[in-house]
Design an enzyme around this catalytic site. Structure first.
Site, PDB file in Angstrom:
ATOM      1  N   GLN A 180     -30.941  12.893  96.453  1.00 30.69           N
ATOM      2  CA  GLN A 180     -29.656  13.048  95.768  1.00 30.69           C
ATOM      3  C   GLN A 180     -29.863  13.665  94.389  1.00 30.69           C
ATOM      4  O   GLN A 180     -30.695  13.204  93.603  1.00 30.69           O
ATOM      5  CB  GLN A 180     -28.966  11.672  95.653  1.00 30.69           C
ATOM      6  CG  GLN A 180     -27.583  11.700  95.058  1.00 30.69           C
ATOM      7  CD  GLN A 180     -26.540  12.343  95.960  1.00 30.69           C
ATOM      8  OE1 GLN A 180     -26.651  12.342  97.177  1.00 30.69           O
ATOM      9  NE2 GLN A 180     -25.516  12.913  95.349  1.00 30.69           N
ATOM     10  N   LYS A 233     -22.990   8.173 102.707  1.00 28.45           N
ATOM     11  CA  LYS A 233     -23.846   8.947 103.615  1.00 28.45           C
ATOM     12  C   LYS A 233     -24.529   8.014 104.620  1.00 28.45           C
ATOM     13  O   LYS A 233     -24.602   8.325 105.815  1.00 28.45           O
ATOM     14  CB  LYS A 233     -24.902   9.733 102.830  1.00 28.45           C
ATOM     15  CG  LYS A 233     -24.347  10.974 102.166  1.00 28.45           C
ATOM     16  CD  LYS A 233     -25.312  11.606 101.170  1.00 28.45           C
ATOM     17  CE  LYS A 233     -24.621  12.759 100.433  1.00 28.45           C
ATOM     18  NZ  LYS A 233     -25.321  13.194  99.213  1.00 28.45           N
ATOM     19  N   ASP A 271     -30.575  19.701 103.311  1.00 36.50           N
ATOM     20  CA  ASP A 271     -29.777  20.194 102.187  1.00 36.50           C
ATOM     21  C   ASP A 271     -29.858  21.715 102.071  1.00 36.50           C
ATOM     22  O   ASP A 271     -29.088  22.329 101.328  1.00 36.50           O
ATOM     23  CB  ASP A 271     -30.330  19.598 100.888  1.00 36.50           C
ATOM     24  CG  ASP A 271     -29.337  18.713 100.172  1.00 36.50           C
ATOM     25  OD1 ASP A 271     -28.157  18.710 100.550  1.00 36.50           O
ATOM     26  OD2 ASP A 271     -29.758  18.036  99.222  1.00 36.50           O
TER      27      ASP A 271
HETATM   28  N1  GUN Z   1     -25.332  16.040  94.642  1.00 32.61           N
HETATM   29  C1  GUN Z   1     -24.079  16.535  94.793  1.00 32.61           C
HETATM   30  N2  GUN Z   1     -24.006  17.292  95.900  1.00 32.61           N
HETATM   31  C2  GUN Z   1     -25.225  17.256  96.470  1.00 32.61           C
HETATM   32  C3  GUN Z   1     -25.772  17.831  97.662  1.00 32.61           C
HETATM   33  O1  GUN Z   1     -25.120  18.542  98.430  1.00 32.61           O
HETATM   34  N3  GUN Z   1     -27.072  17.568  97.888  1.00 32.61           N
HETATM   35  C4  GUN Z   1     -27.835  16.805  97.053  1.00 32.61           C
HETATM   36  N4  GUN Z   1     -29.090  16.604  97.358  1.00 32.61           N
HETATM   37  N5  GUN Z   1     -27.363  16.247  95.956  1.00 32.61           N
HETATM   38  C5  GUN Z   1     -26.060  16.480  95.675  1.00 32.61           C
END
Ligand code: GUN
Length: 297
Positions: free
Chosen positions: A98, A54, A121
């Site tokens: 995350q 990311k 998110d």
């Molecule tokens: N862990 C796996 N997918 C995601 C996501 O889309 N957002 C977040 N914050 N954590 C994740």
């Protein structure tokens, strides 16, 4: 028939390229870069890989990246304080914590602390409510990426029968809302659904988001259905392989003989998630700077 393989990797690369150009325009207009902060608690290996990619993708799209790696024994108060600091930082347009968090932390309370204007998110109660009401807000990345692939493949989804398998906050529920907004007739199936094969057999669109390797069988599918496989499951290692094979929630080999179009795993929905995260960050940046996001975002 042999299905069209939906190339999410190529679609995502193209989207990221366009976002990079729009992010450069944003910088010229706003006098600063759009910024994304990612917070990871603990040392889960898979999460570390996601967080690193990311960060790289953010920089490659002409945005500023802030990565905060916190120890696994971080307290709830310290994590909330970190979210408060990022909420108050004008260089940060988007905040992603995350998931999953270590068991001693209260995930919902942490997510709830994120300012809705920075909720890239789309998981806060405000964002969730905006999606339910059909108001402009920030939509969870994986379902929005899946919808983009569906529209690219099928055009207008009006009147199509869609079955979403899975009812998670991150994927299933928002996916169903997005399909409904696109005028599909939507069924949400889950672990208690009776006669799942029969439910799936009626669908023009199947979105599988259950996290069970190859659970959806080719025989369940209507001929020519469009299949979006959100699952990412690592099978146990076999034959001395260092790591097991990655598979989705759909039996890809069988389904690709029956579906009209299908996303592969890897290379389907997965790459879309980061691209949409960057898209959401740029949308948030425009709004935070008092500018209208470009129509094409
Ligand atoms: N862990 C796996 N997918 C995601 C996501 O889309 N957002 C977040 N914050 N954590 C994740």
């Amino acid at each position: 028939m042999t299905a069209t393989i939906i190339d999410g990797k190529a679609f995502a690369a193209n989207l990221r390229e366009r976002i990079g150009a729009m992010a450069a325009d944003f910088e010229r207009q706003a006098g600063r870069k759009a910024g994304l902060a990612v917070v990871l608690v603990g040392d889960d290996a898979a999460s570390q890989v996601y967080v690193r990619s990311k960060g790289k993708a953010t920089l490659a799209a002409n945005m500023e990246s802030f990565t905060h790696l916190l120890p696994g024994d971080t307290t709830q108060d310290d994590l909330l304080a970190m979210v408060d600091t990022l909420n108050a930082n004008p260089k940060v347009d988007g905040i992603l914590v995350q998931l999953p968090l270590p068991a001693h932390l209260d995930e919902q309370a942490v997510v709830d602390r994120i300012l809705p204007s920075k909720d890239v998110d789309g998981l806060t109660p405000v964002s969730t409510g905006q999606l339910a009401l059909g108001l402009p807000g920030l939509v969870p990345c994986t379902p929005l990426g899946s919808l983009m692939l569906l529209k690219d493949q099928l055009g207008d989804l009006s009147g199509m029968d869609a079955v979403v398998i899975g009812r998670s906050i991150l994927v299933g529920k928002p996916m169903a809302q997005l399909l409904l907004d696109a005028n599909a007739t939507v069924t949400i199936a889950h672990s208690r659904t009776k006669n799942l094969p029969e439910v799936v057999s009626r669908a023009d669109i199947v979105v599988a988001a259950v996290g069970r390797p190859e659970m959806v069988k080719a025989e369940w599918l209507k001929d020519g259905a469009t299949v979006i496989d959100v699952g990412i499951n690592r099978l146990a290692p076999e034959g001395g392989a260092e790591k097991g094979r990655l598979v989705g929630d759909v039996d890809f080999a069988g389904a690709s003989e029956r579906a009209g179009a299908i996303t592969p795993v890897p290379g389907g929905v997965g790459p879309m998630t980061i691209a949409v995260l960057l898209r959401n960050t740029l949308v948030a940046a425009h709004r935070n700077a008092g500018l209208s996001p470009p129509e094409s975002l």
